[in-house]
Design an enzyme around this catalytic site. Structure first.
Site, PDB file in Angstrom:
ATOM      1  N   LEU A   5      -0.251  27.968 -28.624  1.00 42.34           N
ATOM      2  CA  LEU A   5      -1.650  27.893 -28.216  1.00 42.34           C
ATOM      3  C   LEU A   5      -2.062  29.229 -27.571  1.00 42.34           C
ATOM      4  O   LEU A   5      -2.990  29.893 -28.022  1.00 42.34           O
ATOM      5  CB  LEU A   5      -1.832  26.717 -27.226  1.00 42.34           C
ATOM      6  CG  LEU A   5      -3.225  26.497 -26.643  1.00 42.34           C
ATOM      7  CD1 LEU A   5      -4.230  26.124 -27.729  1.00 42.34           C
ATOM      8  CD2 LEU A   5      -3.205  25.380 -25.577  1.00 42.34           C
ATOM      9  N   THR A   6      -1.307  29.625 -26.558  1.00 46.80           N
ATOM     10  CA  THR A   6      -1.661  30.818 -25.774  1.00 46.80           C
ATOM     11  C   THR A   6      -1.646  32.099 -26.609  1.00 46.80           C
ATOM     12  O   THR A   6      -0.814  32.265 -27.496  1.00 46.80           O
ATOM     13  CB  THR A   6      -0.660  30.961 -24.604  1.00 46.80           C
ATOM     14  OG1 THR A   6      -0.752  29.777 -23.809  1.00 46.80           O
ATOM     15  CG2 THR A   6      -0.929  32.172 -23.749  1.00 46.80           C
ATOM     16  N   GLU A   7      -2.593  32.990 -26.286  1.00 45.08           N
ATOM     17  CA  GLU A   7      -2.678  34.307 -26.951  1.00 45.08           C
ATOM     18  C   GLU A   7      -2.851  35.385 -25.882  1.00 45.08           C
ATOM     19  O   GLU A   7      -3.156  35.070 -24.730  1.00 45.08           O
ATOM     20  CB  GLU A   7      -3.895  34.332 -27.894  1.00 45.08           C
ATOM     21  CG  GLU A   7      -3.806  33.289 -28.989  1.00 45.08           C
ATOM     22  CD  GLU A   7      -4.985  33.337 -29.955  1.00 45.08           C
ATOM     23  OE1 GLU A   7      -5.919  34.144 -29.730  1.00 45.08           O
ATOM     24  OE2 GLU A   7      -4.948  32.567 -30.928  1.00 45.08           O
ATOM     25  N   GLN A  44      15.432  19.575  15.438  1.00 44.85           N
ATOM     26  CA  GLN A  44      14.188  18.912  15.025  1.00 44.85           C
ATOM     27  C   GLN A  44      13.300  19.789  14.142  1.00 44.85           C
ATOM     28  O   GLN A  44      12.595  19.278  13.273  1.00 44.85           O
ATOM     29  CB  GLN A  44      13.426  18.413  16.257  1.00 44.85           C
ATOM     30  CG  GLN A  44      14.143  17.242  16.912  1.00 44.85           C
ATOM     31  CD  GLN A  44      13.416  16.684  18.102  1.00 44.85           C
ATOM     32  OE1 GLN A  44      12.613  17.369  18.743  1.00 44.85           O
ATOM     33  NE2 GLN A  44      13.687  15.428  18.430  1.00 44.85           N
ATOM     34  N   GLU A  80       1.873  24.892 -19.096  1.00 47.95           N
ATOM     35  CA  GLU A  80       1.169  23.649 -19.433  1.00 47.95           C
ATOM     36  C   GLU A  80      -0.100  23.471 -18.581  1.00 47.95           C
ATOM     37  O   GLU A  80      -0.522  22.367 -18.270  1.00 47.95           O
ATOM     38  CB  GLU A  80       2.111  22.433 -19.391  1.00 47.95           C
ATOM     39  CG  GLU A  80       3.209  22.574 -20.452  1.00 47.95           C
ATOM     40  CD  GLU A  80       3.839  21.303 -20.962  1.00 47.95           C
ATOM     41  OE1 GLU A  80       3.223  20.243 -20.817  1.00 47.95           O
ATOM     42  OE2 GLU A  80       4.942  21.382 -21.529  1.00 47.95           O
TER      43      GLU A  80
HETATM   44  N1  COS Z   1      -8.167  14.765 -24.744  1.00 53.44           N
HETATM   45  C1  COS Z   1      -8.980  14.712 -25.831  1.00 53.44           C
HETATM   46  N2  COS Z   1     -10.022  15.562 -26.020  1.00 53.44           N
HETATM   47  C2  COS Z   1     -10.216  16.502 -25.069  1.00 53.44           C
HETATM   48  C3  COS Z   1      -9.413  16.615 -23.927  1.00 53.44           C
HETATM   49  C4  COS Z   1      -8.358  15.701 -23.782  1.00 53.44           C
HETATM   50  N3  COS Z   1      -7.539  15.749 -22.711  1.00 53.44           N
HETATM   51  N4  COS Z   1      -9.852  17.632 -23.171  1.00 53.44           N
HETATM   52  C5  COS Z   1     -10.914  18.149 -23.809  1.00 53.44           C
HETATM   53  N5  COS Z   1     -11.143  17.469 -24.952  1.00 53.44           N
HETATM   54  C6  COS Z   1     -12.214  17.686 -25.922  1.00 53.44           C
HETATM   55  C7  COS Z   1     -13.573  17.578 -25.241  1.00 53.44           C
HETATM   56  O1  COS Z   1     -14.016  16.242 -25.195  1.00 53.44           O
HETATM   57  C8  COS Z   1     -14.436  18.449 -26.125  1.00 53.44           C
HETATM   58  O2  COS Z   1     -14.805  17.724 -27.262  1.00 53.44           O
HETATM   59  P1  COS Z   1     -16.358  17.739 -27.795  1.00 53.44           P
HETATM   60  O3  COS Z   1     -16.600  19.151 -28.268  1.00 53.44           O
HETATM   61  O4  COS Z   1     -16.352  16.738 -28.917  1.00 53.44           O
HETATM   62  O5  COS Z   1     -17.214  17.363 -26.635  1.00 53.44           O
HETATM   63  C9  COS Z   1     -13.476  19.551 -26.586  1.00 53.44           C
HETATM   64  O6  COS Z   1     -12.152  19.009 -26.431  1.00 53.44           O
HETATM   65  C10 COS Z   1     -13.598  20.805 -25.742  1.00 53.44           C
HETATM   66  O7  COS Z   1     -13.386  20.429 -24.389  1.00 53.44           O
HETATM   67  P2  COS Z   1     -13.925  21.311 -23.163  1.00 53.44           P
HETATM   68  O8  COS Z   1     -15.361  21.656 -23.403  1.00 53.44           O
HETATM   69  O9  COS Z   1     -13.540  20.618 -21.895  1.00 53.44           O
HETATM   70  O10 COS Z   1     -13.051  22.637 -23.379  1.00 53.44           O
HETATM   71  P3  COS Z   1     -12.988  23.973 -22.557  1.00 53.44           P
HETATM   72  O11 COS Z   1     -13.015  25.093 -23.517  1.00 53.44           O
HETATM   73  O12 COS Z   1     -13.963  23.951 -21.424  1.00 53.44           O
HETATM   74  O13 COS Z   1     -11.466  23.963 -21.982  1.00 53.44           O
HETATM   75  C11 COS Z   1      -9.691  23.487 -20.479  1.00 53.44           C
HETATM   76  C12 COS Z   1     -10.948  23.016 -21.205  1.00 53.44           C
HETATM   77  C13 COS Z   1      -9.922  24.663 -19.544  1.00 53.44           C
HETATM   78  C14 COS Z   1      -9.277  22.275 -19.681  1.00 53.44           C
HETATM   79  C15 COS Z   1      -8.609  23.837 -21.532  1.00 53.44           C
HETATM   80  O14 COS Z   1      -8.899  25.044 -22.169  1.00 53.44           O
HETATM   81  C16 COS Z   1      -7.209  23.931 -20.943  1.00 53.44           C
HETATM   82  O15 COS Z   1      -6.517  22.913 -20.739  1.00 53.44           O
HETATM   83  N6  COS Z   1      -6.752  25.166 -20.664  1.00 53.44           N
HETATM   84  C17 COS Z   1      -5.384  25.387 -20.248  1.00 53.44           C
HETATM   85  C18 COS Z   1      -4.525  25.584 -21.448  1.00 53.44           C
HETATM   86  C19 COS Z   1      -3.108  25.371 -21.123  1.00 53.44           C
HETATM   87  O16 COS Z   1      -2.687  24.399 -20.519  1.00 53.44           O
HETATM   88  N7  COS Z   1      -2.298  26.311 -21.551  1.00 53.44           N
HETATM   89  C20 COS Z   1      -0.897  26.238 -21.324  1.00 53.44           C
HETATM   90  C21 COS Z   1      -0.207  26.786 -22.484  1.00 53.44           C
HETATM   91  S1  COS Z   1       0.382  25.608 -23.536  1.00 53.44           S
HETATM   92  S2  COS Z   1       2.196  25.333 -22.805  1.00 53.44           S
END
Ligand code: COS
Length: 383
Positions: A124-126, A280, A364
Site C-alpha cells: 500500500l505505502t509509497e 515504592q 498499520e
Molecule cells: N472499511 C470499509 N470502507 C472504508 C473504511 C473501512 N475501514 N475506511 C474507509 N472506507 C471507505 C470510505 O467509506 C470511503 O468510501 P466512499 O468513497 O464510498 O465514501 C473510502 O473508503 C475512502 O475513505 P476516506 O474518505 O475516509 O479516505 P481517506 O483518504 O480520508 O483516508 C485514512 C482515510 C487516513 C484513514 C486512510 O488513508 C488510512 O488508514 N491511512 C493509513 C494507512 C495505513 O495504515 N498505512 C499503513 C501501511 S499498511 S501496513
C-alpha cells in the site's frame, strides 16, 4: 467457526511452550543474523501458524477473531520478528483475498498461504503516500485483458520472501483519491516486478522490509481482487481494520513479557540494602504497567467479540491499536528505567525489545491516523 474450548486451550498451551523454549532463547541469534533460522521456520509451519486466520475450506485453522487474539497475546511475548514472518499470511497478506477475493482467487492462493509455501505481502505505502494512502500513485493502465503496473511501493514487510503481493494501484487515471484504486494479486517472478535491498532498521531484525518496484509489469485483469475495479482502497481499509486488532494483541503480549522480565530483575537487583522491587517508586511503575496491560486486554477482547458478532469494529480496532501500541511503548520505557544502566546495555535484552516496540506506533497506521479515524467516527455518530 469457533474451535472447541479444549482445542484452543491445547493450541495455546503448545504455543506457550514454543515461545518459551524455542523463540525467546533464539531472539539474540535472530537479531544478530537478521534472519529466522530455517529449523524455527519449519516448526512455525508445522504448528500451523501461517494458517491461523485462513478458513478451514482452504486448509486453514479458521480461527475467529477472539481465538486469533488469544494466540497473538502468546506469540507477542517473543521478539516481534518471529511473528512477522507468518504475520503477513495471517493478516495483511491474505485477508484481502479472504474478505473480498473471488472463489477462484481463494482456491488458487489461500491453501498455499495457509501452509506457508507462499508468503504474502501487502503493498500500500509509497514514497509519497504513507498516512495519506488514498493518494497513492502506482498506476495500473488497462491493456486488453491485462493491466500494466508502474510505480514504487515502500517499506513492504516480508517483500524479500514474498511469493504473492497484494498491490494497491490506481486504475482510474483521472482520480486523485481513494476512489480510483484497485487491489491486484501479483505473483513474485512476474516480469517487471523487482524487490529492492532490505532496509537497515532500528529494530525487529529478522523481519525484512524493502521497496517493491513495478516497471511495465503486466498483470491479468482476472487478478483484481474480487474482480471489480476501483474497490481496492476499501478492501485495504477492511484488511487494516482486522490487522489492527491482531497487532494490538501482539503489542499487549510483548508488554506482558517485558513486565515479567522487569519484575524478575527488580526482585533480584539489590540497592540500599534490599531488592529494588521493595521500593515504592519502582512499585508504582510496575503497577502502572500492569494496569495498562489489563486495560488493553479488556479492550481487545471486547473489540474481538464485537467483530465476531458481526459489528462494524473500525472504531474499536483503532482505539485498541492506539492504546495498545502506545501502552507497550510506555511499558518498555519504564522497563529500561527499572533496569537502570543495564536497560541500556544489549546483553540484558530489554534494550532490543524497547527498539522493537517502537514500530508498533507507526505501522498499520500511525497513532495519529488512529486518532483521526476514531474522532471522525465519533463525530459522525454523535447527534
Ligand atoms: N472499511 C470499509 N470502507 C472504508 C473504511 C473501512 N475501514 N475506511 C474507509 N472506507 C471507505 C470510505 O467509506 C470511503 O468510501 P466512499 O468513497 O464510498 O465514501 C473510502 O473508503 C475512502 O475513505 P476516506 O474518505 O475516509 O479516505 P481517506 O483518504 O480520508 O483516508 C485514512 C482515510 C487516513 C484513514 C486512510 O488513508 C488510512 O488508514 N491511512 C493509513 C494507512 C495505513 O495504515 N498505512 C499503513 C501501511 S499498511 S501496513
Amino acid at each position: 467457526m469457533a474451535l472447541e474450548k479444549d482445542v484452543l486451550d491445547q493450541l495455546c498451551g503448545t504455543l506457550e511452550r514454543f515461545v518459551h523454549e524455542r523463540l525467546i532463547p533464539n531472539e539474540r541469534v535472530v537479531a544478530e543474523n537478521d534472519r529466522i533460522p530455517d529449523d524455527i521456520l519449519a516448526e512455525i509451519r508445522e504448528l500451523g501458524l501461517f494458517a491461523l486466520s485462513i478458513p478451514e475450506d482452504y486448509d486453514g485453522l479458521g480461527l475467529n477473531m477472539q481465538e486469533e487474539i488469544e494466540v497473538a497475546f502468546i506469540i507477542g511475548e517473543a521478539a516481534p520478528a518471529f511473528r512477522s514472518i507468518f504475520g503477513t499470511n495471517v493478516g495483511i497478506g491474505s485477508q484481502a483475498i479472504v474478505l473480498d477475493g473471488t472463489a477462484e482467487q481463494k482456491k488458487k492462493y489461500l491453501p498455499k498461504l495457509a501452509s506457508g509455501e507462499l508468503i504474502g505481502s501487502f503493498c500500500l505505502t509509497e514514497p509519497e503516500a504513507g498516512s495519506d494512502a488514498g493518494s497513492l500513485r502506482t498506476s495500473a493502465r488497462r491493456d486488453g485483458d491485462h493491466f500494466i503496473l508502474n510505480g514504487t511501493k515502500r517499506f513492504i514487510t516480508n517483500a524479500p520472501y514474498a511469493g504473492l503481493f497484494t498491490v494497491m494501484a490506481r486504475t482510474d487515471a483521472e482520480s486523485k483519491d481513494a476512489r480510483g484504486v484497485s487491489a491486484f494479486l501479483v505473483e513474485a517472478g512476474t516480469p517487471g516486478l523487482r524487490v529492492g535491498k532490505p532496509e537497515k532498521k532500528m529494530g525487529q531484525q529478522g523481519a525484512p522490509v524493502a521497496d517493491v518496484i513495478f516497471e511495465d509489469c503486466r498483470v491479468p485483469a482476472t487478478n483484481i481482487i474480487g474482480g471489480r475495479e476501483n474497490m481496492g482502497f476499501k478492501t485495504a481499509m477492511k484488511v487494516l481494520d482486522k490487522g489492527r486488532l491482531h497487532i494490538s494483541a501482539v503489542c499487549t503480549g510483548l508488554a506482558k513479557r517485558i513486565l515479567r522480565d522487569t519484575v524478575r530483575y527488580a526482585k533480584e537487583r539489590n540497592q540500599f540494602g534490599g531488592a529494588i522491587a521493595d521500593f515504592q517508586l519502582i512499585q508504582a511503575m510496575i503497577a502502572d504497567s500492569q494496569t495498562e496491560i489489563y486495560a488493553a486486554e479488556c479492550m481487545i477482547r471486547d473489540a474481538a467479540k464485537a467483530r465476531d458478532a458481526g459489528e462494524d469494529t473500525k472504531r474499536k480496532a483503532s482505539c485498541a491499536k492506539l492504546f495498545a501500541s502506545e501502552m507497550v511503548g510506555r511499558v518498555a520505557d519504564r522497563a529500561v528505567q527499572i533496569y537502570g544502566g543495564a536497560g541500556y546495555i544489549a546483553d540484558y535484552g530489554i534494550e532490543q525489545l524497547y527498539r522493537d516496540a517502537r514500530l508498533f506506533r507507526i505501522y498499520e497506521g500511525t497513532s495519529q491516523i488512529q486518532q483521526l479515524i476514531i474522532a471522525k467516527d465519533v463525530i459522525a455518530n454523535t447527534a
